[in-house]
Motif scaffolding. Structure first.
Motif, PDB file in Angstrom:
ATOM      1  N   ASP A 269       0.911  -1.020  -0.132  1.00 22.92           N
ATOM      2  CA  ASP A 269       0.165  -0.070   0.115  1.00 22.92           C
ATOM      3  C   ASP A 269       1.051   1.137   0.072  1.00 22.92           C
ATOM      4  O   ASP A 269       1.562   1.491   1.121  1.00 22.92           O
ATOM      5  CB  ASP A 269      -0.929   0.182   1.250  1.00 22.92           C
ATOM      6  CG  ASP A 269      -1.783   1.101   1.198  1.00 22.92           C
ATOM      7  OD1 ASP A 269      -1.531   2.169   0.548  1.00 22.92           O
ATOM      8  OD2 ASP A 269      -3.005   0.933   2.200  1.00 22.92           O
ATOM      9  N   ARG A 270       0.880   1.786  -0.977  1.00 23.34           N
ATOM     10  CA  ARG A 270       2.025   2.941  -1.361  1.00 23.34           C
ATOM     11  C   ARG A 270       1.827   4.121  -0.294  1.00 23.34           C
ATOM     12  O   ARG A 270       2.656   4.653   0.268  1.00 23.34           O
ATOM     13  CB  ARG A 270       2.089   3.436  -2.604  1.00 23.34           C
ATOM     14  CG  ARG A 270       2.570   2.523  -3.670  1.00 23.34           C
ATOM     15  CD  ARG A 270       3.057   3.093  -4.924  1.00 23.34           C
ATOM     16  NE  ARG A 270       3.776   2.219  -5.678  1.00 23.34           N
ATOM     17  CZ  ARG A 270       4.576   2.606  -6.771  1.00 23.34           C
ATOM     18  NH1 ARG A 270       4.766   3.915  -6.704  1.00 23.34           N
ATOM     19  NH2 ARG A 270       5.400   1.843  -7.401  1.00 23.34           N
ATOM     20  N   ASP A 271       0.510   4.610  -0.200  1.00 27.63           N
ATOM     21  CA  ASP A 271      -0.010   5.654   0.844  1.00 27.63           C
ATOM     22  C   ASP A 271       0.615   5.253   2.188  1.00 27.63           C
ATOM     23  O   ASP A 271       0.897   6.115   2.993  1.00 27.63           O
ATOM     24  CB  ASP A 271      -1.320   5.857   0.540  1.00 27.63           C
ATOM     25  CG  ASP A 271      -1.767   6.373  -0.557  1.00 27.63           C
ATOM     26  OD1 ASP A 271      -0.815   7.184  -1.204  1.00 27.63           O
ATOM     27  OD2 ASP A 271      -3.008   6.459  -1.072  1.00 27.63           O
ATOM     28  N   ALA A 272       0.225   3.948   2.494  1.00 25.21           N
ATOM     29  CA  ALA A 272       0.485   3.535   4.025  1.00 25.21           C
ATOM     30  C   ALA A 272       2.080   3.491   4.022  1.00 25.21           C
ATOM     31  O   ALA A 272       2.556   3.918   5.052  1.00 25.21           O
ATOM     32  CB  ALA A 272       0.164   2.050   4.271  1.00 25.21           C
ATOM     33  N   GLU A 273       3.020   3.194   2.989  1.00 25.62           N
ATOM     34  CA  GLU A 273       4.313   3.244   3.339  1.00 25.62           C
ATOM     35  C   GLU A 273       4.787   4.417   3.413  1.00 25.62           C
ATOM     36  O   GLU A 273       5.777   4.597   3.853  1.00 25.62           O
ATOM     37  CB  GLU A 273       5.072   2.414   2.147  1.00 25.62           C
ATOM     38  CG  GLU A 273       4.558   0.952   1.928  1.00 25.62           C
ATOM     39  CD  GLU A 273       5.346   0.052   3.390  1.00 25.62           C
ATOM     40  OE1 GLU A 273       6.123   0.834   4.055  1.00 25.62           O
ATOM     41  OE2 GLU A 273       4.868  -1.024   3.470  1.00 25.62           O
ATOM     42  N   VAL A 279       7.405   5.239   8.120  1.00 21.76           N
ATOM     43  CA  VAL A 279       8.952   5.326   7.567  1.00 21.76           C
ATOM     44  C   VAL A 279       9.810   5.563   8.777  1.00 21.76           C
ATOM     45  O   VAL A 279      10.762   4.751   8.850  1.00 21.76           O
ATOM     46  CB  VAL A 279       8.937   6.768   6.736  1.00 21.76           C
ATOM     47  CG1 VAL A 279      10.603   7.054   6.496  1.00 21.76           C
ATOM     48  CG2 VAL A 279       8.203   6.687   5.378  1.00 21.76           C
ATOM     49  N   ARG A 280       9.344   6.169   9.686  1.00 19.36           N
ATOM     50  CA  ARG A 280      10.080   6.329  11.060  1.00 19.36           C
ATOM     51  C   ARG A 280      10.226   4.921  11.771  1.00 19.36           C
ATOM     52  O   ARG A 280      11.499   4.616  12.341  1.00 19.36           O
ATOM     53  CB  ARG A 280       9.363   7.342  11.977  1.00 19.36           C
ATOM     54  CG  ARG A 280       9.854   8.617  11.677  1.00 19.36           C
ATOM     55  CD  ARG A 280       9.009   9.536  12.791  1.00 19.36           C
ATOM     56  NE  ARG A 280       9.487  11.003  12.470  1.00 19.36           N
ATOM     57  CZ  ARG A 280      10.681  11.506  12.753  1.00 19.36           C
ATOM     58  NH1 ARG A 280      11.467  10.723  13.331  1.00 19.36           N
ATOM     59  NH2 ARG A 280      11.133  12.555  12.702  1.00 19.36           N
ATOM     60  N   SER A 299      10.017   8.840  -0.734  1.00 22.92           N
ATOM     61  CA  SER A 299       9.645   8.345  -2.187  1.00 22.92           C
ATOM     62  C   SER A 299       9.447   6.918  -2.302  1.00 22.92           C
ATOM     63  O   SER A 299      10.324   6.265  -1.664  1.00 22.92           O
ATOM     64  CB  SER A 299      10.651   8.906  -3.022  1.00 22.92           C
ATOM     65  OG  SER A 299      10.051   8.425  -4.378  1.00 22.92           O
ATOM     66  N   VAL A 300       8.448   6.395  -2.932  1.00 19.07           N
ATOM     67  CA  VAL A 300       8.140   5.062  -3.317  1.00 19.07           C
ATOM     68  C   VAL A 300       8.497   4.967  -4.725  1.00 19.07           C
ATOM     69  O   VAL A 300       7.767   5.641  -5.430  1.00 19.07           O
ATOM     70  CB  VAL A 300       7.000   4.415  -2.738  1.00 19.07           C
ATOM     71  CG1 VAL A 300       6.753   3.229  -3.362  1.00 19.07           C
ATOM     72  CG2 VAL A 300       6.985   4.408  -1.301  1.00 19.07           C
TER      73      VAL A 300
END
Length: 547
Positions: A269-273, A279-280, A299-300
């Motif tokens: 799930d790009r938005d979740a990542e 990220v932290r 960035s993904v």
């Protein structure tokens, strides 16, 4: 690369307003005319425009923005890119600001497999690589353009000018341009499309990419922190940190910014990542509990290894990411784009001046398509090693990693991203005679390696045009240069070569040599001795006038 980005609220990456919105058209006056229009003010567009202008060819740069975009994006710039930047007047600033590195470490899990040195050889002005955020790279090129303008170089940059339409004719190109004050039209003899991976000009001309798009997703996290890690490239296969995925990469940039890459896998799930908390969590697991840092940019992206079928559409020439794309592991994107720029600029300059036929530009396509294919091959192999697609490919990958711990023969098989090297144009049309039994590294088609001399460095002393380099022998008469500018550089290894690098890199076992060097510092031909007629023949070949 296909990527989605997120700007964090914790910190600001470098931002520069390098050029303002400008509109030069006069209502009712008809389309402006320019010999060369460059679309896109990224590293490739700026380098091409600067090179052309320094040679005296008028050039207009159009860009939809007014300065570099957000995020560090490209960060690894190779020795060859630094040499080109040096010739263009921007190399010193880049080297001063950039983080110099020559070595790297490869890990498997928590264990270091081996350490490598990309520049074990002494006697080079520039390191193997520097890390420098792309906005700085662009800033230093724009500053070099401003200096060149003060010296009379015919170059102009217009920000806030978005190209919205293009029509390609036999003798030129018509462009529609939109600005905050309205639209206007331009006419160019030549148009250079340097407008990036999502090139509008590529789409407007009906061109497409051919190649592979890989399904694995990667996360970039640029963080600002004080850390005592060495200035090296660190790469992990199967990293030991929690949720790090199949691989991870750590690089230092200027301003205490560190680039971290995590391989996330396919179905995400790009938005979740891209959520800062997510990220932290990954960065915390890597750096350890209590590490203090700020997120700067995330960035993904997915790897793409693709290129256009041909880089020329009549009077439109494509360069950089507009023409080809590769995965970022290996630093082959921006570096290959800058090589596009240096290859294209001298050829287009000669064509515009009438000193070479238009078909010389076909050699730009042949040479840089060759370079793109080389980069795509290496990038694809790296991606396949990083992300094995079958059980047997994973068994092979893991066996290589295990063998590399103790056996040096296996280490060249470890592929964490084959790092960018300059392209050699072996067997292509512009190469002339190789009558010298000299070193392979300076054969026709190869870029000239630098060498320290008694006064300065070799590359600094090459001519803007062609150069006839005579080593340990009187220079031959170049004649009329077959209609192009030819400078002569005479060197003696006993008096001009204190380190012995010139002899090693250009003579080998030979006692003397004559080299004909192109304006982009690639070798055209070489001989132990040569006559004027042979030089003229090599020049005709190198300028597209003789097959």
């Amino acid at each position: 690369m296909s990527r989605e980005t997120a700007r964090t609220d914790d910190a600001q990456e470098p931002a520069f307003r390098l050029y303002s919105y400008e509109k030069r058209s006069t209502p009712g006056a008809g389309p402006e005319h320019h010999p060369v229009v460059v679309v896109g003010a990224g590293p490739v567009g700026l380098a091409t425009a600067l090179d052309l202008a320094r040679r005296g060819t008028p050039v207009l740069v159009l860009d939809a923005g007014t300065g570099p975009g957000q995020g560090s994006r490209a960060i690894c710039f190779s020795q060859r890119t630094l040499q080109i930047a040096q010739r263009l007047g921007a190399g010193d600033a880049m080297l001063k600001k950039g983080v110099v590195w020559n070595t790297g470490r490869v890990f498997h899990g928590p264990d270091r497999i081996f350490k490598f040195n990309l520049q074990p050889e002494e006697g080079h002005r520039h390191p193997a690589f520097i890390n420098l955020q792309q906005p700085y790279f662009e800033k230093f090129l724009v500053e070099a353009i401003r200096r060149a303008q003060k010296e009379g170089a015919p170059v102009e940059i217009r920000g806030g000018n978005r190209v919205t339409g293009i029509s390609v004719q036999k003798d030129g190109v018509s462009l529609g341009v939109d600005t905050p004050d309205g639209a206007y039209d331009l006419r160019a003899d030549w148009c250079l499309a340097c407008d990036g991976a999502r090139s509008a000009l590529r789409e407007m001309t009906g061109q497409s990419f051919e190649g592979r798009v890989f399904e694995d997703n990667f996360l970039i996290a640029d963080v600002r922190m004080k850390a005592d890690f060495p200035t090296e490239r660190w790469f992990w296969f199967e990293p030991p940190f929690k949720d790090a995925g199949q691989s991870a990469l750590l690089h230092k940039q200027p301003d205490d910014i560190w680039r971290i890459d995590f391989q996330l896998g396919r179905d995400i799930d790009r938005d979740a990542e891209l959520d800062p908390a997510r990220v932290r969590a990954r960065v915390d697991a890597m750096l350890g509990e209590g590490a203090e840092y700020e997120l700067v940019w995330t960035s993904v992206y997915r790897f793409q290894c693709r290129r256009m079928h041909t880089f020329r559409q009549g009077r439109v020439l494509f360069a950089g990411d507009a023409a080809h794309q590769v995965s970022p592991f290996g630093a082959r994107g921006a570096n290959s784009g800058v090589q596009d720029a240096e290859n294209l600029a001298w050829k287009l300059d000669l064509v515009v001046r009438g000193q070479a036929p238009e078909n010389l530009l076909d050699s730009y396509c042949a040479e840089r398509e060759h370079g793109a294919d080389e980069n795509i091959l290496n990038s694809t192999r790296s991606t396949d090693f990083l992300t094995p697609k079958t059980r047997m490919s994973r068994v092979f990958r893991d066996a290589v990693l295990e063998l590399a711990r103790a056996h040096s023969f296996a280490r060249p098989l470890v592929n964490s991203g084959r790092l960018s090297v300059p392209c050699v144009y072996d067997g292509l049309a512009l190469n002339g005679s190789d009558a010298l039994n000299g070193p392979a590294r300076t054969r026709p088609g190869a870029p000239c390696p630098d060498a320290p001399l008694r006064e300065g460095f070799l590359l600094d002393r090459l001519s803007v045009g062609f150069t006839l380099l005579a080593i340990n022998t009187p220079p031959p008469d170049p004649g009329d240069g077959a209609g192009v500018d030819v400078g002569t550089l005479v060197l003696n290894t006993q008096t001009d070569d204190p380190s012995g690098a010139l002899r090693t890199r250009y003579l080998g076992e030979a006692e003397q040599a004559i080299y004909l060097i192109r304006p982009d510092q690639h070798v055209t031909a070489r001989w132990p001795a040569v006559q004027t007629a042979d030089i003229a023949a090599a020049l005709r070949r190198a300028t597209g006038r003789e097959k």
